[in-house]
Design a protein around this motif. Structure first.
Motif, PDB file in Angstrom:
ATOM      1  N   GLU A   1       0.850  -1.187   0.000  1.00  0.00           N
ATOM      2  CA  GLU A   1       0.000   0.000   0.000  1.00  0.00           C
ATOM      3  C   GLU A   1       0.882   1.233   0.000  1.00  0.00           C
ATOM      4  N   THR A   2       0.366   2.291  -0.586  1.00  0.00           N
ATOM      5  CA  THR A   2       1.109   3.547  -0.603  1.00  0.00           C
ATOM      6  C   THR A   2       1.052   4.168   0.778  1.00  0.00           C
ATOM      7  N   PHE A   3       2.201   4.621   1.261  1.00  0.00           N
ATOM      8  CA  PHE A   3       2.158   5.290   2.552  1.00  0.00           C
ATOM      9  C   PHE A   3       2.455   6.764   2.368  1.00  0.00           C
ATOM     10  N   ALA A   4       1.847   7.546   3.217  1.00  0.00           N
ATOM     11  CA  ALA A   4       2.077   8.987   3.219  1.00  0.00           C
ATOM     12  C   ALA A   4       2.985   9.292   4.396  1.00  0.00           C
ATOM     13  N   TYR A   5       3.900  10.196   4.194  1.00  0.00           N
ATOM     14  CA  TYR A   5       4.754  10.555   5.319  1.00  0.00           C
ATOM     15  C   TYR A   5       4.403  11.961   5.753  1.00  0.00           C
ATOM     16  N   LEU A   6       4.404  12.153   7.045  1.00  0.00           N
ATOM     17  CA  LEU A   6       4.031  13.440   7.616  1.00  0.00           C
ATOM     18  C   LEU A   6       4.854  13.640   8.881  1.00  0.00           C
ATOM     19  N   GLY A   7       6.031  14.181   8.707  1.00  0.00           N
ATOM     20  CA  GLY A   7       6.851  14.489   9.869  1.00  0.00           C
ATOM     21  C   GLY A   7       7.679  13.335  10.388  1.00  0.00           C
ATOM     22  N   ASN A   8       7.457  12.119   9.875  1.00  0.00           N
ATOM     23  CA  ASN A   8       8.185  10.963  10.403  1.00  0.00           C
ATOM     24  C   ASN A   8       9.290  10.529   9.441  1.00  0.00           C
ATOM     25  N   LEU A   9       9.943  11.505   8.870  1.00  0.00           N
ATOM     26  CA  LEU A   9      11.038  11.264   7.949  1.00  0.00           C
ATOM     27  C   LEU A   9      12.339  11.609   8.660  1.00  0.00           C
ATOM     28  N   GLY A  10      13.330  10.753   8.498  1.00  0.00           N
ATOM     29  CA  GLY A  10      14.600  11.033   9.169  1.00  0.00           C
ATOM     30  C   GLY A  10      15.788  10.641   8.322  1.00  0.00           C
ATOM     31  N   VAL A  11      16.941  11.163   8.687  1.00  0.00           N
ATOM     32  CA  VAL A  11      18.211  10.786   8.076  1.00  0.00           C
ATOM     33  C   VAL A  11      19.158  10.385   9.201  1.00  0.00           C
ATOM     34  N   GLY A  12      20.104   9.542   8.884  1.00  0.00           N
ATOM     35  CA  GLY A  12      21.014   9.071   9.918  1.00  0.00           C
ATOM     36  C   GLY A  12      22.465   9.077   9.462  1.00  0.00           C
ATOM     37  N   ILE A  13      23.336   9.175  10.440  1.00  0.00           N
ATOM     38  CA  ILE A  13      24.781   9.108  10.191  1.00  0.00           C
ATOM     39  C   ILE A  13      25.284   7.841  10.859  1.00  0.00           C
ATOM     40  N   ALA A  14      26.127   7.108  10.161  1.00  0.00           N
ATOM     41  CA  ALA A  14      26.672   5.854  10.691  1.00  0.00           C
ATOM     42  C   ALA A  14      27.479   6.129  11.957  1.00  0.00           C
ATOM     43  N   PRO A  15      27.424   5.227  12.959  1.00  0.00           N
ATOM     44  CA  PRO A  15      28.135   5.437  14.234  1.00  0.00           C
ATOM     45  C   PRO A  15      29.632   5.709  14.060  1.00  0.00           C
ATOM     46  N   GLU A  16      30.285   4.988  13.117  1.00  0.00           N
ATOM     47  CA  GLU A  16      31.730   5.197  12.937  1.00  0.00           C
ATOM     48  C   GLU A  16      32.047   6.593  12.407  1.00  0.00           C
ATOM     49  N   ARG A  17      31.149   7.157  11.577  1.00  0.00           N
ATOM     50  CA  ARG A  17      31.354   8.522  11.091  1.00  0.00           C
ATOM     51  C   ARG A  17      31.089   9.530  12.191  1.00  0.00           C
TER      52      ARG A  17
ATOM     53  N   ALA B   1      31.636   8.989  15.365  1.00  0.00           N
ATOM     54  CA  ALA B   1      32.800   8.905  16.252  1.00  0.00           C
ATOM     55  C   ALA B   1      33.987   9.663  15.670  1.00  0.00           C
ATOM     56  N   ALA B   2      34.079   9.661  14.331  1.00  0.00           N
ATOM     57  CA  ALA B   2      35.192  10.336  13.674  1.00  0.00           C
ATOM     58  C   ALA B   2      34.924  11.826  13.465  1.00  0.00           C
ATOM     59  N   GLY B   3      33.722  12.274  13.835  1.00  0.00           N
ATOM     60  CA  GLY B   3      33.388  13.687  13.643  1.00  0.00           C
ATOM     61  C   GLY B   3      33.130  14.049  12.200  1.00  0.00           C
ATOM     62  N   ASP B   4      32.770  13.052  11.371  1.00  0.00           N
ATOM     63  CA  ASP B   4      32.505  13.285   9.952  1.00  0.00           C
ATOM     64  C   ASP B   4      30.993  13.495   9.766  1.00  0.00           C
ATOM     65  N   PHE B   5      30.594  14.724   9.569  1.00  0.00           N
ATOM     66  CA  PHE B   5      29.172  15.042   9.427  1.00  0.00           C
ATOM     67  C   PHE B   5      28.813  15.477   8.014  1.00  0.00           C
ATOM     68  N   ASP B   6      29.620  15.077   7.047  1.00  0.00           N
ATOM     69  CA  ASP B   6      29.390  15.480   5.665  1.00  0.00           C
ATOM     70  C   ASP B   6      28.389  14.518   5.013  1.00  0.00           C
ATOM     71  N   GLY B   7      27.136  14.901   4.989  1.00  0.00           N
ATOM     72  CA  GLY B   7      26.103  14.061   4.403  1.00  0.00           C
ATOM     73  C   GLY B   7      25.579  13.016   5.377  1.00  0.00           C
ATOM     74  N   TYR B   8      24.667  12.210   4.892  1.00  0.00           N
ATOM     75  CA  TYR B   8      24.027  11.192   5.733  1.00  0.00           C
ATOM     76  C   TYR B   8      24.182   9.818   5.072  1.00  0.00           C
ATOM     77  N   ASP B   9      24.022   8.793   5.875  1.00  0.00           N
ATOM     78  CA  ASP B   9      24.208   7.429   5.381  1.00  0.00           C
ATOM     79  C   ASP B   9      22.911   6.647   5.217  1.00  0.00           C
ATOM     80  N   GLU B  10      21.794   7.231   5.644  1.00  0.00           N
ATOM     81  CA  GLU B  10      20.539   6.516   5.507  1.00  0.00           C
ATOM     82  C   GLU B  10      19.362   7.487   5.563  1.00  0.00           C
ATOM     83  N   VAL B  11      18.293   7.049   4.951  1.00  0.00           N
ATOM     84  CA  VAL B  11      17.016   7.776   5.027  1.00  0.00           C
ATOM     85  C   VAL B  11      16.015   6.796   5.594  1.00  0.00           C
ATOM     86  N   PHE B  12      15.192   7.238   6.538  1.00  0.00           N
ATOM     87  CA  PHE B  12      14.225   6.290   7.105  1.00  0.00           C
ATOM     88  C   PHE B  12      12.876   6.954   7.312  1.00  0.00           C
TER      89      PHE B  12
END
Length: 196
Positions: free
Chosen positions: A166-182, A184-195
């Protein structure tokens, strides 16, 4: 004036008023083969109804309250087959149960959306904080992204929808994530996932 043919019968307007139906509805029932007048004046075309037709209309009304389609009602009122009626009512009950579950599911989705809207409207922006959330179902796309805003994630969201029933609608429950190793390294250039 009543004739020998119309003695004790009601005209279509009287039946409509008596049963709180429109004349158009009675004509429609006749066209569908649900209701045959007791007598039709060949000269005027006026229709007259007796106790048998009133009984049929009562049956039709009771079955319409159960949301049975007119085609199924016609099948019953023309045959008076009680086994058929039992099968039709059982099937109708199954359809209503299915609808009830669908409405409950939609109601839960609306509750979730309202909760998300409430959270979004009351969010403390420009503050980074750690929060604990209950376990939630998530769809995650592990892909390096550099969005400029939430709208630029539209393509990634469409990818998450692939293969969904089924098609889902998103309303405010969209997120992006940075991998734990990045992190820890202080690398905040971009994101590694969309959820979602």
């Amino acid at each position: 004036m009543p004739s020998e043919h119309t003695e004790g019968l009601l005209c279509i307007g009287e039946v409509a008023r008596l049963l709180n139906l429109s004349v158009g509805t009675l004509r429609h029932y006749e066209q569908m083969g649900l209701l045959e007048p007791a007598y039709v004046n060949p000269a005027s075309g006026y229709r007259y109804y007796g106790s048998r037709q009133l009984s049929t209309l009562n049956t039709i009304g009771n079955l319409r309250v159960l949301d049975l389609p007119l085609t199924q009602i016609r099948e019953f009122v023309t045959t008076r087959d009680m086994d058929l009626m039992q099968r039709q009512l059982t099937k109708q009950q199954e359809l209503i149960e299915h609808r009830r579950r669908e409405l409950e599911r939609m109601s839960r989705k609306i509750d979730q959306r309202l909760a998300l809207l409430h959270g979004a409207l009351n969010a403390d922006l420009d503050t980074i904080s750690e929060i604990e959330e209950p376990e939630l179902r998530c769809a995650t796309l592990h892909e390096r992204v550099n969005p400029t805003d939430a709208y630029s994630l539209g393509w990634h969201i469409r990818q998450l929808q692939q293969g969904q029933h089924e098609t889902f609608a998103y309303l405010g429950n969209l997120g992006v994530g940075i991998a734990p190793e990045r992190l820890a390294a202080g690398d905040f250039d971009g994101y590694d996932e969309v959820f979602l």
